[in-house]
Scaffold this motif. Structure first.
Motif, PDB file in Angstrom:
ATOM      1  N   ILE A  10      82.168  58.340  31.633  1.00 47.75           N
ATOM      2  CA  ILE A  10      82.334  58.121  33.072  1.00 47.75           C
ATOM      3  C   ILE A  10      83.434  59.077  33.498  1.00 47.75           C
ATOM      4  O   ILE A  10      84.620  58.830  33.237  1.00 47.75           O
ATOM      5  CB  ILE A  10      82.731  56.656  33.356  1.00 47.75           C
ATOM      6  CG1 ILE A  10      81.746  55.702  32.665  1.00 47.75           C
ATOM      7  CG2 ILE A  10      82.805  56.404  34.859  1.00 47.75           C
ATOM      8  CD1 ILE A  10      82.195  54.269  32.616  1.00 47.75           C
ATOM      9  N   ARG A  14      86.443  61.392  47.436  1.00 49.62           N
ATOM     10  CA  ARG A  14      86.619  62.011  46.122  1.00 49.62           C
ATOM     11  C   ARG A  14      87.428  63.313  46.241  1.00 49.62           C
ATOM     12  O   ARG A  14      88.402  63.528  45.505  1.00 49.62           O
ATOM     13  CB  ARG A  14      85.242  62.301  45.527  1.00 49.62           C
ATOM     14  CG  ARG A  14      85.270  62.839  44.132  1.00 49.62           C
ATOM     15  CD  ARG A  14      83.847  62.953  43.588  1.00 49.62           C
ATOM     16  NE  ARG A  14      83.874  63.456  42.227  1.00 49.62           N
ATOM     17  CZ  ARG A  14      83.849  64.731  41.912  1.00 49.62           C
ATOM     18  NH1 ARG A  14      83.800  65.636  42.863  1.00 49.62           N
ATOM     19  NH2 ARG A  14      83.898  65.115  40.650  1.00 49.62           N
ATOM     20  N   PRO A  25      87.899  58.091  37.793  1.00 45.71           N
ATOM     21  CA  PRO A  25      86.450  58.075  38.040  1.00 45.71           C
ATOM     22  C   PRO A  25      86.081  57.073  39.129  1.00 45.71           C
ATOM     23  O   PRO A  25      86.620  55.965  39.172  1.00 45.71           O
ATOM     24  CB  PRO A  25      85.868  57.661  36.680  1.00 45.71           C
ATOM     25  CG  PRO A  25      86.916  58.028  35.682  1.00 45.71           C
ATOM     26  CD  PRO A  25      88.218  57.808  36.375  1.00 45.71           C
ATOM     27  N   ALA A  29      74.889  59.223  43.377  1.00 41.02           N
ATOM     28  CA  ALA A  29      74.829  59.655  41.967  1.00 41.02           C
ATOM     29  C   ALA A  29      75.088  61.152  41.827  1.00 41.02           C
ATOM     30  O   ALA A  29      75.417  61.632  40.742  1.00 41.02           O
ATOM     31  CB  ALA A  29      73.472  59.301  41.370  1.00 41.02           C
ATOM     32  N   ARG A  30      74.949  61.877  42.920  1.00 39.84           N
ATOM     33  CA  ARG A  30      75.244  63.318  42.876  1.00 39.84           C
ATOM     34  C   ARG A  30      76.719  63.589  43.171  1.00 39.84           C
ATOM     35  O   ARG A  30      77.189  64.705  43.056  1.00 39.84           O
ATOM     36  CB  ARG A  30      74.382  64.059  43.912  1.00 39.84           C
ATOM     37  CG  ARG A  30      72.899  64.009  43.630  1.00 39.84           C
ATOM     38  CD  ARG A  30      72.136  64.701  44.755  1.00 39.84           C
ATOM     39  NE  ARG A  30      70.782  65.014  44.381  1.00 39.84           N
ATOM     40  CZ  ARG A  30      69.715  64.278  44.697  1.00 39.84           C
ATOM     41  NH1 ARG A  30      69.864  63.170  45.404  1.00 39.84           N
ATOM     42  NH2 ARG A  30      68.510  64.646  44.316  1.00 39.84           N
ATOM     43  N   VAL A  33      79.609  60.897  42.775  1.00 36.34           N
ATOM     44  CA  VAL A  33      80.633  60.190  41.988  1.00 36.34           C
ATOM     45  C   VAL A  33      80.231  60.091  40.515  1.00 36.34           C
ATOM     46  O   VAL A  33      79.141  60.505  40.128  1.00 36.34           O
ATOM     47  CB  VAL A  33      80.920  58.783  42.566  1.00 36.34           C
ATOM     48  CG1 VAL A  33      81.590  58.888  43.921  1.00 36.34           C
ATOM     49  CG2 VAL A  33      79.654  57.941  42.626  1.00 36.34           C
ATOM     50  N   GLU A  34      81.135  59.518  39.711  1.00 33.99           N
ATOM     51  CA  GLU A  34      80.946  59.534  38.264  1.00 33.99           C
ATOM     52  C   GLU A  34      80.022  58.434  37.758  1.00 33.99           C
ATOM     53  O   GLU A  34      79.524  58.486  36.645  1.00 33.99           O
ATOM     54  CB  GLU A  34      82.308  59.406  37.566  1.00 33.99           C
ATOM     55  CG  GLU A  34      83.180  60.657  37.620  1.00 33.99           C
ATOM     56  CD  GLU A  34      83.843  60.902  38.975  1.00 33.99           C
ATOM     57  OE1 GLU A  34      83.837  59.991  39.829  1.00 33.99           O
ATOM     58  OE2 GLU A  34      84.362  62.023  39.183  1.00 33.99           O
ATOM     59  N   LYS A  35      79.827  57.412  38.595  1.00 31.49           N
ATOM     60  CA  LYS A  35      79.000  56.296  38.128  1.00 31.49           C
ATOM     61  C   LYS A  35      78.420  55.569  39.346  1.00 31.49           C
ATOM     62  O   LYS A  35      79.058  55.507  40.397  1.00 31.49           O
ATOM     63  CB  LYS A  35      79.884  55.346  37.319  1.00 31.49           C
ATOM     64  CG  LYS A  35      79.185  54.156  36.691  1.00 31.49           C
ATOM     65  CD  LYS A  35      80.192  53.391  35.825  1.00 31.49           C
ATOM     66  CE  LYS A  35      79.688  52.047  35.391  1.00 31.49           C
ATOM     67  NZ  LYS A  35      80.765  51.220  34.832  1.00 31.49           N
ATOM     68  N   CYS A  55      70.761  60.750  37.673  1.00 31.90           N
ATOM     69  CA  CYS A  55      71.917  60.422  36.822  1.00 31.90           C
ATOM     70  C   CYS A  55      71.915  61.281  35.568  1.00 31.90           C
ATOM     71  O   CYS A  55      72.959  61.766  35.112  1.00 31.90           O
ATOM     72  CB  CYS A  55      71.900  58.937  36.444  1.00 31.90           C
ATOM     73  SG  CYS A  55      72.353  57.871  37.819  1.00 31.90           S
ATOM     74  N   TYR A  89      72.901  64.914  36.533  1.00 37.84           N
ATOM     75  CA  TYR A  89      74.295  65.116  36.954  1.00 37.84           C
ATOM     76  C   TYR A  89      75.310  64.530  35.963  1.00 37.84           C
ATOM     77  O   TYR A  89      76.510  64.604  36.189  1.00 37.84           O
ATOM     78  CB  TYR A  89      74.521  64.480  38.337  1.00 37.84           C
ATOM     79  CG  TYR A  89      73.959  65.317  39.468  1.00 37.84           C
ATOM     80  CD1 TYR A  89      74.782  66.092  40.274  1.00 37.84           C
ATOM     81  CD2 TYR A  89      72.590  65.349  39.714  1.00 37.84           C
ATOM     82  CE1 TYR A  89      74.266  66.861  41.305  1.00 37.84           C
ATOM     83  CE2 TYR A  89      72.058  66.118  40.737  1.00 37.84           C
ATOM     84  CZ  TYR A  89      72.909  66.874  41.538  1.00 37.84           C
ATOM     85  OH  TYR A  89      72.395  67.639  42.556  1.00 37.84           O
ATOM     86  N   THR A 122      75.797  61.443  35.429  1.00 40.76           N
ATOM     87  CA  THR A 122      76.396  60.270  36.079  1.00 40.76           C
ATOM     88  C   THR A 122      76.077  59.018  35.269  1.00 40.76           C
ATOM     89  O   THR A 122      74.951  58.851  34.801  1.00 40.76           O
ATOM     90  CB  THR A 122      75.804  60.118  37.506  1.00 40.76           C
ATOM     91  OG1 THR A 122      75.917  61.370  38.165  1.00 40.76           O
ATOM     92  CG2 THR A 122      76.517  59.032  38.287  1.00 40.76           C
TER      93      THR A 122
END
Ligand code: SF4
Length: 669
Positions: free
Chosen positions: A31, A90, A101, A117-118, A120-122, A164, A167, A169
């Protein structure tokens, strides 16, 4: 179709060991640059409460959360617009050198998930509402219509899996007990198994696409259901040959202050004791930066848990760990069988000279009309040890004395002796109480010889304690032994805690005792304060009040004895439509005398009704200054103004015959 029960489908192994502390081995997921899994420390996370469109407000809140120890931060993305704004949040954080994250929280909106999902990390999705709209209909699905629904889910979910994967993610598939889809409810019922299957449907699709960067959660505001669901999840992953994914632990809508901490610890702590859990979110109706320190305190306890004293291993769990059943015990005086678990207050180190010294444990002497009264948290027993109470006790309170003192006491009515295990074996049984005797010991002194000696007794209650650092599992091992041997004597759980440890006292006692109660073990609780050297009498009485409140709180949180109103209040997030802390305090002020009534206080109508699960009544935000009032899951009134909503809520409770006037019910301290 008939509801499938957990026990029909499972064996009973759910953790690496029931007696030796060991974290469950998981895969590692990535993450951002902070991996999660059993090779890493248990992570702390929390969620923002400000509107996601308030970029600067969100950044400021995230900074406060990170400063308080938060390692991942979740932010709600109710629609594409908020998902898009995650980019600004972000970027703002990264500019400040804050690389925590971020996790987008998604309900109902696949398009927001695909965008987030493009960025952030999760992403967190709720399998109960990712592709399903809740209609509260029970539909009898045929196998064909069920399969068609699964196909519809695939179509909606596969694009997110692909994004996900592309990326890098991560994803949490986070089931909530209160928001299971109608489809799952129709087949599995409102059960831990339904919760698990809800997640597995999505997980199988991920594995089909070789996407494994996943954490799982099984949250509920009901601690019994929550614990059972996580255990069952682990067992089902193993059974089905799915990967051992990391677990995100949380109790939903735990509430605030002491109650919120106790409820969180009963659920989360119980699982941590068994080595389950890789990240923790404590969900409090308080500022988000208050959550991480509580989560940290829960986790910290396991950093040096090993080596601990040996506990005799068990090959299989002698109870069904996936379904609550109280241990079968015989009734001894007012312990065991159908009696609620009893609360024993420890006054062995507190001098009692005046009637009002018992006020701390819920018993009040009223000069006019010259009688005793008690509130809903009046202790059942007082342990005075070697210092007999010098006056006649109120009717609702009984006294426990060490055997020698009990023997010397002239009036033994409502007074009972306490023995050490060896002392009991040596004592002439014509000298003991015919009604009730307490035998105190550890798993070692309450050994096979003693248990056989007392097996058929109808006048004995055992008091179990331990010095083992792996305390709850050792105590639980003792209960397993009783189950294996078919011994039905009631047992009180006794634990001693330092009085100056703040949240730790609340969290650790709730874990140790609550962890037993959720498995149906424990017919009473005795929390003993270990006082520092120089503490005055007034402060000792305050400690007694605090221990008494915690004991009742634990019983309530484990759903074994309801002594107060239960508030299922959401922690609030960017969707919240009113000030949750203020509103909860106001509703509490008017309703806190309604013992056993469960009131949900939810910030939004999108998720609130689902998340408040088994609340009897709901106060739910549906717009600006617009409240919806619920009876169970049914909306009774819509668009009530906030100024009138509490009055209307009381009216609803009154209509159901559940309202009582506060001063008829109890005397408040
Ligand atoms: S119920 Fe509360 S925490 Fe959950 S989405 Fe609504 S406002 Fe947010």
């Amino acid at each position: 179709m008939a509801v499938v029960t957990a026990s029909e489908k499972t064996t009973n192994l759910y953790c690496p060991s029931l007696t030796a502390y060991k974290r469950r081995e998981t895969i590692t997921i990535n993450i951002g640059d902070l991996p999660m899994g059993s090779d890493y420390p248990i992570r702390v996370q929390s969620m923002t409460t400000v509107d996601t469109m308030d970029t600067q407000g969100s950044i400021d809140e995230v900074i406060r959360m990170v400063d308080s120890g938060c390692e991942y931060v979740r932010i709600t993305a109710p629609s594409v617009k908020e998902a898009q704004n995650l980019e600004n949040i972000r970027n703002g954080l990264r500019k400040l050198g804050i690389n925590v994250p971020l996790i987008a929280d998604i309900h109902f909106t696949p398009n927001a998930a695909e965008l987030a999902a493009r960025i952030v990390e999760k992403v967190r999705i709720n399998p109960g509402n990712y592709a399903d709209r809740k209609r509260f209909e029970v539909i009898d699905y045929t196998d064909a219509s069920y399969a068609a629904e699964l196909e519809r889910i695939r179509e909606k979910f596969i694009p997110l899996v692909r994004i996900c994967k592309e990326y890098g993610t991560a994803m949490r598939i986070g089931t909530n007990h209160g928001s299971l889809s109608d489809r799952i409810l129709s087949r599995y019922g409102d059960t831990p198994l339904g919760m698990v299957e809800s997640a597995l449907e999505f997980l199988r699709i991920c594995e089909e696409f070789n996407y494994f960067n996943i954490a799982l959660s099984m949250k509920s505001s009901n601690t019994q259901v929550m614990v059972e669901a996580y255990r069952l999840l682990v067992q089902r992953l193993d059974e089905e040959g799915l990967k051992p994914y990391p677990l995100h632990l949380g109790v939903t809508e735990a509430g605030e202050a002491e109650d919120g901490r106790i409820k969180s610890a009963v659920g989360i702590g119980t699982l941590l004791e068994d080595g389950l859990g890789d990240t923790v979110r404590v969900s409090l109706t308080e500022a988000p930066e208050k959550e991480a320190p509580v989560a940290r305190a829960l986790i910290q306890r396991y950093v040096n848990r090993t080596p601990h004293d040996f506990i005799e291993p068990v090959e299989s769990c002698p109870i069904n760990p996936f379904q609550y059943t109280r241990r079968d015990t015989r009734e001894v005086y007012n312990f065991g069988h159908l009696n609620v678990p009893r609360v024993i207050a420890d006054y062995s180190n507190i001098e009692v000279t005046q009637l009002e010294n018992l006020k701390s444990i819920g018993h009040f002497f009223l000069p006019v009309p010259d009688k005793w009264a008690m509130n809903d948290q009046g202790a059942d027993f007082i342990y005075s040890g070697k210092n007999p109470i010098p006056f006649m006790l109120p009717n609702g309170l009984r006294e426990i004395l060490d055997f020698e003192q009990w023997q010397q006491h002239e009036n033994a009515a409502n007074k009972f002796p306490l023995f050490e295990a060896e002392q009991w074996l040596e004592t002439d049984k014509t000298l003991v109480s015919t009604q009730l005797n307490f035998i105190k010991g550890t798993i070692h002194s309450l050994n096979d010889a003693l248990l056989e000696n007392v097996r058929e007794a109808t006048n004995i209650v055992l008091l179990i304690h331990t010095d083992n650092a792996h305390a709850m599992p050792e105590l639980r091992r003792f209960f397993y032994k009783l189950v294996e041997k078919g011994i039905k004597i009631p047992v009180v759980v006794q634990r001693e805690y330092a009085t100056d440890s703040g949240d730790e006292l609340t969290l650790y006692s709730a874990t140790d005792v609550g962890g037993l109660l959720v498995d149906g073990f424990g017919d009473g609780v005795l929390l003993q304060p270990s006082f520092p050297m120089h503490i005055n009498h007034t402060d000792k009485l305050k400690v007694a009040a605090s221990f008494n409140s915690i004991a009742f709180g634990i019983l309530q949180a484990a759903r074994t004895r309801m002594s107060k109103t239960e508030y299922i209040s959401c922690p609030s997030c960017g969707r919240t439509l009113f000030d949750l802390q203020e509103t909860t305090a106001m509703i509490r002020k008017h309703t806190e005398h309604l013992k056993g009534v469960k009131i949900g206080i939810m910030g939004c109508i999108v998720n609130g009704p689902g998340e408040m699960a088994d609340a009897d009544y709901g106060y739910v935000g549906m717009g600006k200054d617009k409240i919806a009032l619920y009876r169970g899951q049914e909306v009774i009134k819509r668009s009530v103004t906030a100024a009138k909503a509490v009055e209307e809520l009381i009216g609803l409770i009154r209509e159901d015959g559940r309202w009582i006037e506060p001063d008829e019910r109890e005397i408040l301290v």
